[in-house]
Design a protein around this motif. Structure first.
Motif, PDB file in Angstrom:
ATOM      1  N   ASN A  29       0.546  -1.013  -0.336  1.00  0.00           N
ATOM      2  CA  ASN A  29      -0.162   0.094   0.320  1.00  0.00           C
ATOM      3  C   ASN A  29       1.109   1.086   0.139  1.00  0.00           C
ATOM      4  O   ASN A  29       1.588   1.023   0.782  1.00  0.00           O
ATOM      5  N   ILE A  30       1.313   2.332  -1.524  1.00  0.00           N
ATOM      6  CA  ILE A  30       1.195   3.062  -1.339  1.00  0.00           C
ATOM      7  C   ILE A  30       0.658   4.488  -1.333  1.00  0.00           C
ATOM      8  O   ILE A  30       0.286   4.546  -2.118  1.00  0.00           O
ATOM      9  N   THR A  31       0.826   5.400  -0.533  1.00  0.00           N
ATOM     10  CA  THR A  31       0.150   6.675  -0.095  1.00  0.00           C
ATOM     11  C   THR A  31       0.652   7.250  -1.070  1.00  0.00           C
ATOM     12  O   THR A  31      -0.024   8.438  -1.341  1.00  0.00           O
ATOM     13  N   GLY A  32       2.114   7.481  -0.992  1.00  0.00           N
ATOM     14  CA  GLY A  32       2.231   9.291  -1.871  1.00  0.00           C
ATOM     15  C   GLY A  32       2.374   8.488  -3.328  1.00  0.00           C
ATOM     16  O   GLY A  32       2.272   7.316  -3.410  1.00  0.00           O
ATOM     17  N   THR A  33       3.308   9.596  -3.276  1.00  0.00           N
ATOM     18  CA  THR A  33       3.187   9.199  -5.379  1.00  0.00           C
ATOM     19  C   THR A  33       4.981   7.893  -5.273  1.00  0.00           C
ATOM     20  O   THR A  33       5.670   7.625  -5.265  1.00  0.00           O
ATOM     21  N   THR A  34       4.304   7.273  -7.005  1.00  0.00           N
ATOM     22  CA  THR A  34       5.672   5.909  -6.680  1.00  0.00           C
ATOM     23  C   THR A  34       6.691   6.902  -8.273  1.00  0.00           C
ATOM     24  O   THR A  34       5.776   7.226  -9.004  1.00  0.00           O
ATOM     25  N   THR A  35       7.729   6.849  -8.495  1.00  0.00           N
ATOM     26  CA  THR A  35       8.677   7.750  -9.136  1.00  0.00           C
ATOM     27  C   THR A  35       9.523   6.737  -9.709  1.00  0.00           C
ATOM     28  O   THR A  35      10.153   5.573  -8.913  1.00  0.00           O
ATOM     29  N   LEU A  36       9.389   6.753 -10.973  1.00  0.00           N
ATOM     30  CA  LEU A  36      10.665   5.397 -11.304  1.00  0.00           C
ATOM     31  C   LEU A  36      11.571   5.822 -12.338  1.00  0.00           C
ATOM     32  O   LEU A  36      10.785   6.508 -13.308  1.00  0.00           O
ATOM     33  N   ASP A  37      13.015   6.381 -11.719  1.00  0.00           N
ATOM     34  CA  ASP A  37      13.859   6.536 -12.866  1.00  0.00           C
ATOM     35  C   ASP A  37      14.192   5.243 -13.639  1.00  0.00           C
ATOM     36  O   ASP A  37      15.116   5.695 -14.035  1.00  0.00           O
ATOM     37  N   GLY A  38      14.329   3.851 -13.195  1.00  0.00           N
ATOM     38  CA  GLY A  38      14.441   2.420 -12.700  1.00  0.00           C
ATOM     39  C   GLY A  38      14.071   2.035 -13.514  1.00  0.00           C
ATOM     40  O   GLY A  38      12.394   2.106 -12.976  1.00  0.00           O
ATOM     41  N   GLY A  39      14.194   0.535 -13.153  1.00  0.00           N
ATOM     42  CA  GLY A  39      13.519  -0.576 -13.616  1.00  0.00           C
ATOM     43  C   GLY A  39      12.423  -1.367 -11.958  1.00  0.00           C
ATOM     44  O   GLY A  39      12.709  -1.211 -11.443  1.00  0.00           O
ATOM     45  N   LEU A  40      10.951  -1.303 -12.458  1.00  0.00           N
ATOM     46  CA  LEU A  40      10.680  -2.186 -10.715  1.00  0.00           C
ATOM     47  C   LEU A  40       9.266  -2.886 -11.250  1.00  0.00           C
ATOM     48  O   LEU A  40       9.158  -3.025 -12.416  1.00  0.00           O
ATOM     49  N   THR A  41       9.222  -4.222 -11.520  1.00  0.00           N
ATOM     50  CA  THR A  41       8.628  -5.844 -11.191  1.00  0.00           C
ATOM     51  C   THR A  41       8.907  -6.091 -10.342  1.00  0.00           C
ATOM     52  O   THR A  41       8.569  -6.241  -9.252  1.00  0.00           O
ATOM     53  N   PHE A  42       6.982  -6.829 -10.661  1.00  0.00           N
ATOM     54  CA  PHE A  42       5.967  -7.535  -9.372  1.00  0.00           C
ATOM     55  C   PHE A  42       6.201  -8.780  -9.852  1.00  0.00           C
ATOM     56  O   PHE A  42       5.589  -9.125 -11.225  1.00  0.00           O
ATOM     57  N   ASN A  43       7.035  -9.503  -8.904  1.00  0.00           N
ATOM     58  CA  ASN A  43       7.311 -10.948 -10.404  1.00  0.00           C
ATOM     59  C   ASN A  43       6.166 -11.977  -9.729  1.00  0.00           C
ATOM     60  O   ASN A  43       7.037 -13.646 -10.056  1.00  0.00           O
ATOM     61  N   SER A  44       4.665 -11.765  -8.618  1.00  0.00           N
ATOM     62  CA  SER A  44       3.885 -12.882  -7.925  1.00  0.00           C
ATOM     63  C   SER A  44       2.637 -12.303  -8.484  1.00  0.00           C
ATOM     64  O   SER A  44       2.524 -10.918  -7.638  1.00  0.00           O
ATOM     65  N   ASN A  45       1.590 -12.881  -8.474  1.00  0.00           N
ATOM     66  CA  ASN A  45       0.333 -12.580  -8.603  1.00  0.00           C
ATOM     67  C   ASN A  45      -0.358 -12.766  -7.182  1.00  0.00           C
ATOM     68  O   ASN A  45      -0.712 -12.374  -6.735  1.00  0.00           O
ATOM     69  N   THR A  46       0.531 -12.993  -6.002  1.00  0.00           N
ATOM     70  CA  THR A  46       0.800 -13.504  -4.664  1.00  0.00           C
ATOM     71  C   THR A  46      -0.094 -11.728  -4.252  1.00  0.00           C
ATOM     72  O   THR A  46       0.896 -10.959  -4.460  1.00  0.00           O
ATOM     73  N   GLY A  47      -0.866 -11.275  -3.288  1.00  0.00           N
ATOM     74  CA  GLY A  47      -0.923 -10.370  -2.440  1.00  0.00           C
ATOM     75  C   GLY A  47      -1.488  -8.835  -3.788  1.00  0.00           C
ATOM     76  O   GLY A  47      -1.360  -8.925  -4.289  1.00  0.00           O
ATOM     77  N   VAL A  48      -2.493  -8.243  -2.795  1.00  0.00           N
ATOM     78  CA  VAL A  48      -2.690  -6.574  -3.333  1.00  0.00           C
ATOM     79  C   VAL A  48      -1.730  -5.085  -3.584  1.00  0.00           C
ATOM     80  O   VAL A  48      -1.599  -5.719  -2.743  1.00  0.00           O
ATOM     81  N   LYS A  49      -1.301  -4.979  -4.763  1.00  0.00           N
ATOM     82  CA  LYS A  49      -0.480  -3.615  -4.926  1.00  0.00           C
ATOM     83  C   LYS A  49      -1.565  -2.547  -4.969  1.00  0.00           C
ATOM     84  O   LYS A  49      -2.336  -2.623  -5.626  1.00  0.00           O
ATOM     85  N   THR A  50      -1.501  -1.357  -3.981  1.00  0.00           N
ATOM     86  CA  THR A  50      -2.623  -0.627  -4.061  1.00  0.00           C
ATOM     87  C   THR A  50      -1.800   0.815  -4.326  1.00  0.00           C
ATOM     88  O   THR A  50      -0.685   1.728  -3.128  1.00  0.00           O
ATOM     89  N   PHE A  51      -2.277   2.033  -5.314  1.00  0.00           N
ATOM     90  CA  PHE A  51      -0.870   2.640  -5.548  1.00  0.00           C
ATOM     91  C   PHE A  51      -2.330   3.996  -5.103  1.00  0.00           C
ATOM     92  O   PHE A  51      -2.701   4.311  -6.561  1.00  0.00           O
ATOM     93  N   GLN A  52      -2.211   4.629  -4.380  1.00  0.00           N
ATOM     94  CA  GLN A  52      -2.964   5.508  -4.350  1.00  0.00           C
ATOM     95  C   GLN A  52      -3.054   7.196  -4.751  1.00  0.00           C
ATOM     96  O   GLN A  52      -3.956   8.026  -4.612  1.00  0.00           O
ATOM     97  N   SER A  53      -1.558   6.984  -4.827  1.00  0.00           N
ATOM     98  CA  SER A  53      -1.172   8.361  -5.593  1.00  0.00           C
ATOM     99  C   SER A  53      -0.751   8.365  -7.343  1.00  0.00           C
ATOM    100  O   SER A  53      -0.495   7.124  -7.536  1.00  0.00           O
ATOM    101  N   LEU A  54      -0.097   9.719  -7.809  1.00  0.00           N
ATOM    102  CA  LEU A  54       0.064   8.578  -9.127  1.00  0.00           C
ATOM    103  C   LEU A  54       1.633   8.237  -9.377  1.00  0.00           C
ATOM    104  O   LEU A  54       2.016   8.573  -8.832  1.00  0.00           O
ATOM    105  N   VAL A  55       1.223   7.332 -10.459  1.00  0.00           N
ATOM    106  CA  VAL A  55       2.575   6.334 -10.158  1.00  0.00           C
ATOM    107  C   VAL A  55       3.096   7.830 -11.912  1.00  0.00           C
ATOM    108  O   VAL A  55       2.525   7.566 -12.439  1.00  0.00           O
ATOM    109  N   THR A  56       4.088   7.560 -11.876  1.00  0.00           N
ATOM    110  CA  THR A  56       5.321   8.619 -12.561  1.00  0.00           C
ATOM    111  C   THR A  56       6.204   7.492 -13.706  1.00  0.00           C
ATOM    112  O   THR A  56       6.947   7.052 -12.797  1.00  0.00           O
ATOM    113  N   LEU A  57       6.228   7.135 -14.705  1.00  0.00           N
ATOM    114  CA  LEU A  57       8.045   6.714 -15.479  1.00  0.00           C
ATOM    115  C   LEU A  57       8.545   7.966 -16.091  1.00  0.00           C
ATOM    116  O   LEU A  57       8.073   8.523 -16.896  1.00  0.00           O
TER     117      LEU A  57
END
Length: 267
Positions: free
Chosen positions: A116-144
């Motif tokens: 659970n990410i409350t603030g913004t998510t900013t990617l200047d590099g790579g991010l991988t989610f490697n499993s279908n297990t677990g809920v991922k929630t992004f409450q604020s803007l996701v920026t690549l």
């Protein structure tokens, strides 16, 4: 605090940490302490734990070995190089009150835990989610940003990946599996295409496709849900299966919706 050994070593053991600034009563990171996991080190969230800012360096790992454990980051989470967060249950929970930041050149990954990410998510590099297990929630803007990339094609279950304030993609790749948009009206925008290999569900809100053709949104299976999908001027949308969403608004002139499935598609 810094980790002081390769481990894996438990979070709640003072022998596994070095205090690098200030004074601490028990020698264990608490809600007001900044924490650095050094490269090659693994720290186990073996009890409910907390810190202020968390930095995972190099090949460092935060591991959730036990169910019903929560790590609360009251500040920001920073991941670099091949930093990872591992686990195998939705009851293993990472809460971040601030921002998630993946630095340039990184190839970080997050495994089968609830995030659970409350603030913004900013990617200047790579991010991988490697499993279908677990809920991922992004409450604020996701920026690549320009060198950022997002891969979540392993998330294939409805409501296991949730966006609540949209996606801005100027990165090299945004490749998702299943995704749900809810809570707030939001948009998909930027200068690079966004793809979903499974369903996209819009629940009770409006999602606007602001990507300008030839950049596009591609949904390989269904566009569904109780909300509204709106095509902005010059936007391009590919749908590979059904469009059962309550409202699909494509009145902007011009815009294009392409139904590119190989079989019968329902609208």
């Amino acid at each position: 605090f810094e980790s002081n050994s390769v481990g894996p070593a438990n979070w709640n053991n003072a022998a596994n940490w070095n205090l690098i600034a200030g004074v601490d009563g028990d020698g264990i990171p608490d809600a007001d302490d900044d924490v650095i996991i050094l490269t090659g080190h693994t720290r186990n969230v073996n009890v409910n734990s907390a810190c202020n800012n968390l930095t995972i360096q190099g090949t460092g790992t935060v591991n959730f070995p036990t169910n019903t454990r929560t790590l609360t980051v009251n500040g920001n989470l920073l991941m670099n190089n091949t930093a990872s967060i591992t686990g195998a249950s939705n009851s293993r929970i990472l809460n971040v009150s601030g921002t998630l930041y993946v630095v340039a050149g990184a190839a970080a990954d997050i495994g089968g835990i609830q995030v659970n990410i409350t603030g913004t998510t900013t990617l200047d590099g790579g991010l991988t989610f490697n499993s279908n297990t677990g809920v991922k929630t992004f409450q604020s803007l996701v920026t690549l940003n320009a060198a950022g990339s997002w891969t979540s094609t392993n998330i294939t279950t409805n409501n296991n990946l949730i966006f609540q304030n949209g996606i801005f993609n100027n990165g090299t790749l945004f490749a998702a599996g299943d995704a749900t948009f809810n809570t707030n009206a939001q948009s998909i925008s930027g200068t690079t295409s966004v793809s979903f290999a499974n369903d996209v569900t819009v629940t009770g809100i409006t999602v606007t496709n602001d990507l300008v053709s030839p950049d596009n949104v591609t949904i390989t299976i269904d566009l569904q849900g109780t909300g509204t999908w709106t095509q902005a001027v010059n936007s391009l949308l590919f749908i590979g299966d059904d469009a059962s969403i309550t409202n699909l608004t494509a009145a902007a002139n011009p815009n294009t919706v392409t139904y590119n499935g190989i079989g019968l598609q329902n609208v």
